[in-house]
Scaffold this motif. Structure first.
Motif, PDB file in Angstrom:
ATOM      1  N   SER A 193     -36.931 103.661  42.000  1.00 45.80           N
ATOM      2  CA  SER A 193     -37.584 103.655  40.687  1.00 45.80           C
ATOM      3  C   SER A 193     -38.862 102.816  40.717  1.00 45.80           C
ATOM      4  CB  SER A 193     -36.631 103.123  39.617  1.00 45.80           C
ATOM      5  OG  SER A 193     -37.281 103.056  38.362  1.00 45.80           O
ATOM      6  N   ASN A 241     -30.707 108.867  39.650  1.00 47.34           N
ATOM      7  CA  ASN A 241     -30.784 108.016  38.469  1.00 47.34           C
ATOM      8  C   ASN A 241     -32.123 107.289  38.397  1.00 47.34           C
ATOM      9  OD1 ASN A 241     -28.224 108.744  37.620  1.00 47.34           O
ATOM     10  ND2 ASN A 241     -27.215 107.019  38.628  1.00 47.34           N
ATOM     11  N   TYR A 244     -34.704 109.682  37.200  1.00 53.35           N
ATOM     12  CA  TYR A 244     -34.594 109.889  35.758  1.00 53.35           C
ATOM     13  C   TYR A 244     -35.139 108.689  34.982  1.00 53.35           C
ATOM     14  CZ  TYR A 244     -32.814 111.466  31.284  1.00 53.35           C
ATOM     15  OH  TYR A 244     -32.730 111.865  29.977  1.00 53.35           O
ATOM     16  N   GLN A 245     -34.929 107.489  35.489  1.00 53.09           N
ATOM     17  CA  GLN A 245     -35.469 106.296  34.839  1.00 53.09           C
ATOM     18  C   GLN A 245     -36.996 106.339  34.784  1.00 53.09           C
ATOM     19  OE1 GLN A 245     -33.853 102.949  36.988  1.00 53.09           O
ATOM     20  NE2 GLN A 245     -31.731 103.492  36.493  1.00 53.09           N
ATOM     21  N   GLN A 248     -38.085 108.523  32.022  1.00 54.95           N
ATOM     22  CA  GLN A 248     -37.918 107.900  30.714  1.00 54.95           C
ATOM     23  C   GLN A 248     -38.970 106.825  30.438  1.00 54.95           C
ATOM     24  OE1 GLN A 248     -33.658 106.805  31.160  1.00 54.95           O
ATOM     25  NE2 GLN A 248     -33.303 108.067  29.341  1.00 54.95           N
ATOM     26  N   SER A 249     -39.490 106.196  31.487  1.00 56.11           N
ATOM     27  CA  SER A 249     -40.345 105.028  31.287  1.00 56.11           C
ATOM     28  C   SER A 249     -41.829 105.269  31.561  1.00 56.11           C
ATOM     29  CB  SER A 249     -39.859 103.861  32.166  1.00 56.11           C
ATOM     30  OG  SER A 249     -39.930 104.208  33.544  1.00 56.11           O
TER      31      SER A 249
END
Length: 338
Positions: A193, A241, A244-245, A248-249
């Motif tokens: 991420s 995950n 996906y983070q 979202q950010s």
């Protein structure tokens, strides 16, 4: 054949006047339209690892329409020349090969969908390499990394388009990568991420495009996924995950769910149909972003079937995923646009 109403509302055909020019490549005479005067053209960048390369592609699987040259799509080829896009597009000199000697990546379906809806010339440049990770090999902070090699190729491609008379608009970036980071290193997977957020930030800064659309595929790997002959991928869910983070950010990003795309029996690489599914959905996510709708319905390819070799149940067997704030919405499949 049905197309979503938002396509017609959001995207108006643009006519481009031009004169024809002929280019001779090593084996193929191709043509495309060049502007009589300076004209704008949208440039799309593709990058990543083997599923972006199209490692398991097979030219014989392409529908007849996708085997033909696309005069509205310019492709920066292995000789660093702009030509009309036509398969095979791989291997490029840096890709490190494809399984069937010649093949293609998601650029074939991506360009078909984009050019059909936009109705104007577009240009694609690609830099992808098999089996590469984001932690070190694509790290913008490491001098000479694949990131910098990609950027050099993009800048060369832009310079050549400018020489041909085009004013270049960098319109989108497509990324399919992360499998290597999910293999066996928890530290690498856990950092994905942070690493990808930095990658996007640096890319937008270096291209001077602070709102550059970035569309990427969630890796088709879950925790402890077995592949042949590549072994166990321990941290697939960790990387998924993390991806996906980022969605979202980080603004102006979109994701494509790939778990239900057809895969080769090695349980790692997309088949030709999977690669066409990936390219098609890449294009539709970009079109959706440009329309500004958070969750518009759009086509699902009727041949985008889950692979029989999957050891787990795909998220949605009958429709595509529209992920918005963590909610999955299903739409019925309809006919692909070719």
């Amino acid at each position: 054949m049905f197309y979503p109403k938002w396509v017609g509302k959001c995207l108006k055909p643009i006519a481009t006047k031009g004169t024809s020019v002929m280019l001779l490549t090593s084996t193929l005479l191709v043509s495309f339209s060049l502007p009589a005067r300076t004209a704008s053209i949208q440039l799309f960048i593709l990058a990543g690892q083997s599923n972006m390369v199209g490692y398991r592609s097979n030219l014989n699987d392409l529908p007849p329409d996708l085997q033909q040259p696309r005069s509205q799509v310019l492709w920066y080829d292995r000789q660093n020349q702009w030509v009309s896009l036509q398969p095979p597009t791989e291997p490029l000199p840096f890709s490190q090969g494809v399984a069937n000697s010649q093949g293609f990546g998601p650029e074939i379906a991506l360009s078909a969908t984009l050019s059909r809806y936009l109705n104007q010339p577009i240009a694609l440049v690609k830099y992808a390499q098999n089996g590469t990770n984001l932690e070190t090999q694509w790290n913008p902070g490491i001098e000479g990394s694949l990131y910098h090699q990609m950027l050099d190729r993009v800048q060369q491609a832009i310079a050549e388009l400018s020489r041909l008379g085009y004013q270049v608009e960098i319109a989108g970036f497509f990324w399919m990568q992360g499998e290597s980071d999910a293999k066996s290193d928890r530290y690498m997977a856990s950092n994905y991420s942070q690493n990808f957020t930095h990658f996007i930030s640096r890319l937008r800064q270096d291209l001077n495009q602070p709102q550059l659309p970035v569309i990427y595929g969630l890796i088709p790997i879950v925790n402890q996924q077995s592949t042949t002959p590549f072994g166990i991928f321990e941290y697939g869910d960790v990387v998924r995950n993390a991806q996906y983070q980022v969605y979202q950010s980080v603004a102006y990003t979109r994701i494509v769910e790939t778990l239900y795309f057809s895969r080769y029996p090695d349980n790692l690489h997309f088949t030709s149909l999977g690669l066409m599914s990936l390219g098609h959905h890449f294009a539709l996510q970009w079109l959706q972003m440009k329309c500004g709708s958070p969750c518009s319905p759009y086509p699902v390819l009727d041949w985008a079937k889950p692979s029989e070799s999957l050891s787990f149940k795909p998220l949605n067997m009958t429709g595509r995923q529209c992920l918005d704030a963590g909610v999955i919405h299903s739409n019925s499949p309809i006919t692909a646009p070719w």
